[in-house]
Each structure stands twice: as C-alpha cells, then as structure tokens.
Motif scaffolding. Structure first.
Motif, PDB file in Angstrom:
ATOM      1  N   PRO A   1       0.811  -1.223   0.000  1.00  0.00           N
ATOM      2  CA  PRO A   1       0.000   0.000   0.000  1.00  0.00           C
ATOM      3  C   PRO A   1       0.847   1.276   0.000  1.00  0.00           C
ATOM      4  O   PRO A   1       0.568   2.220  -0.742  1.00  0.00           O
ATOM      5  N   ARG A   2       1.897   1.288   0.802  1.00  0.00           N
ATOM      6  CA  ARG A   2       2.775   2.475   0.857  1.00  0.00           C
ATOM      7  C   ARG A   2       3.508   2.654  -0.467  1.00  0.00           C
ATOM      8  O   ARG A   2       3.678   3.775  -0.949  1.00  0.00           O
ATOM      9  N   ALA A   3       3.968   1.558  -1.069  1.00  0.00           N
ATOM     10  CA  ALA A   3       4.666   1.638  -2.356  1.00  0.00           C
ATOM     11  C   ALA A   3       3.748   2.210  -3.431  1.00  0.00           C
ATOM     12  O   ALA A   3       4.169   3.044  -4.246  1.00  0.00           O
ATOM     13  N   LEU A   4       2.483   1.798  -3.430  1.00  0.00           N
ATOM     14  CA  LEU A   4       1.532   2.328  -4.411  1.00  0.00           C
ATOM     15  C   LEU A   4       1.285   3.825  -4.197  1.00  0.00           C
ATOM     16  O   LEU A   4       1.168   4.584  -5.159  1.00  0.00           O
ATOM     17  N   GLU A   5       1.240   4.245  -2.932  1.00  0.00           N
ATOM     18  CA  GLU A   5       1.095   5.676  -2.632  1.00  0.00           C
ATOM     19  C   GLU A   5       2.287   6.464  -3.164  1.00  0.00           C
ATOM     20  O   GLU A   5       2.129   7.539  -3.750  1.00  0.00           O
ATOM     21  N   ILE A   6       3.486   5.941  -2.949  1.00  0.00           N
ATOM     22  CA  ILE A   6       4.703   6.613  -3.419  1.00  0.00           C
ATOM     23  C   ILE A   6       4.702   6.685  -4.940  1.00  0.00           C
ATOM     24  O   ILE A   6       5.023   7.728  -5.525  1.00  0.00           O
TER      25      ILE A   6
END
Length: 115
Positions: free
Chosen positions: A42-47
């Motif tokens: 999820p964090r990687a997709l946000e970045i």
C-alpha cells in the motif's frame, strides 16, 4: 529507478531480472520486476502515485514455495543481497575453495615427493 525511489523511502525491494535488462539495454522487455513485501505494497503504491509512476495493471503476489530465492533466504548472510549478487558470492566462494584445494594439493605433492 523505481526500486531506488522505494528504497529511499524506506521500502526494501528487489529488482528481478535487473541485470539481464541492463545487458539488453532496455530494448528488449524481458520482464524486469520490482518485488517487495506484501505489507509494504500500500505504501509503495502511494509513493508511485505521488511521483507519477504508472500503477501496475496487475499485482502478482508471489508464492515462494520451491522458489530458488527461498533457498538463499535460509542462508543468513545471503538474505540481504539480490539474486544476482547471491550467485556471484556463491561462485566466488566455490572458486576460493577450489583454489585452496589446488594449493593444499600442491603442498602435499611437494612434501610427499621430497620425502
């Protein structure tokens, strides 16, 4: 570039087929993939969204049963390296052992021949 960005944001990731992609110069798509822990997704997709990276059409969740990287993950000092680096380290260790065997063999043959 994506892997470098994710790492700079504190996400541990691995580029599968990264060296092969560099060898072919990007002219041939051989399927370089950025792999990371599912918990970091999820964090990687946000970045990726924040930096205007194209979001993947599909996200593959790997099943590491029988995967070659699973074997290397059991060796503590190899875990932190990419697959290509793991192969290089193993080859260097094997070549070092072979050189040591040849050296010890030559010492034994000289001392045995001198007696």
């Amino acid at each position: 570039m994506l892997a470098s960005l994710l790492r700079s944001e504190g996400i541990s990731c691995y580029v599968r087929n990264g060296i092969s992609s560099n060898v072919f110069g990007g002219g041939v798509d051989i399927g370089a993939k950025v792999e990371l822990l599912e918990s970091d997704l999820p964090r990687a997709l946000e970045i990726m969204k924040a930096y205007d990276y194209a979001l993947p059409d599909e996200i593959l969740l790997a099943d590491y049963e029988g995967d070659h990287t699973a074997m290397a993950s059991r060796v503590p000092f190899l875990r932190k390296f990419t697959f290509e680096t793991q192969i290089a380290i193993i080859l260097v260790l094997i070549l070092g052992l072979l050189a040591l065997l040849v050296y010890l063999g030559s010492i034994l043959s000289t001392t045995h021949g001198a007696a």
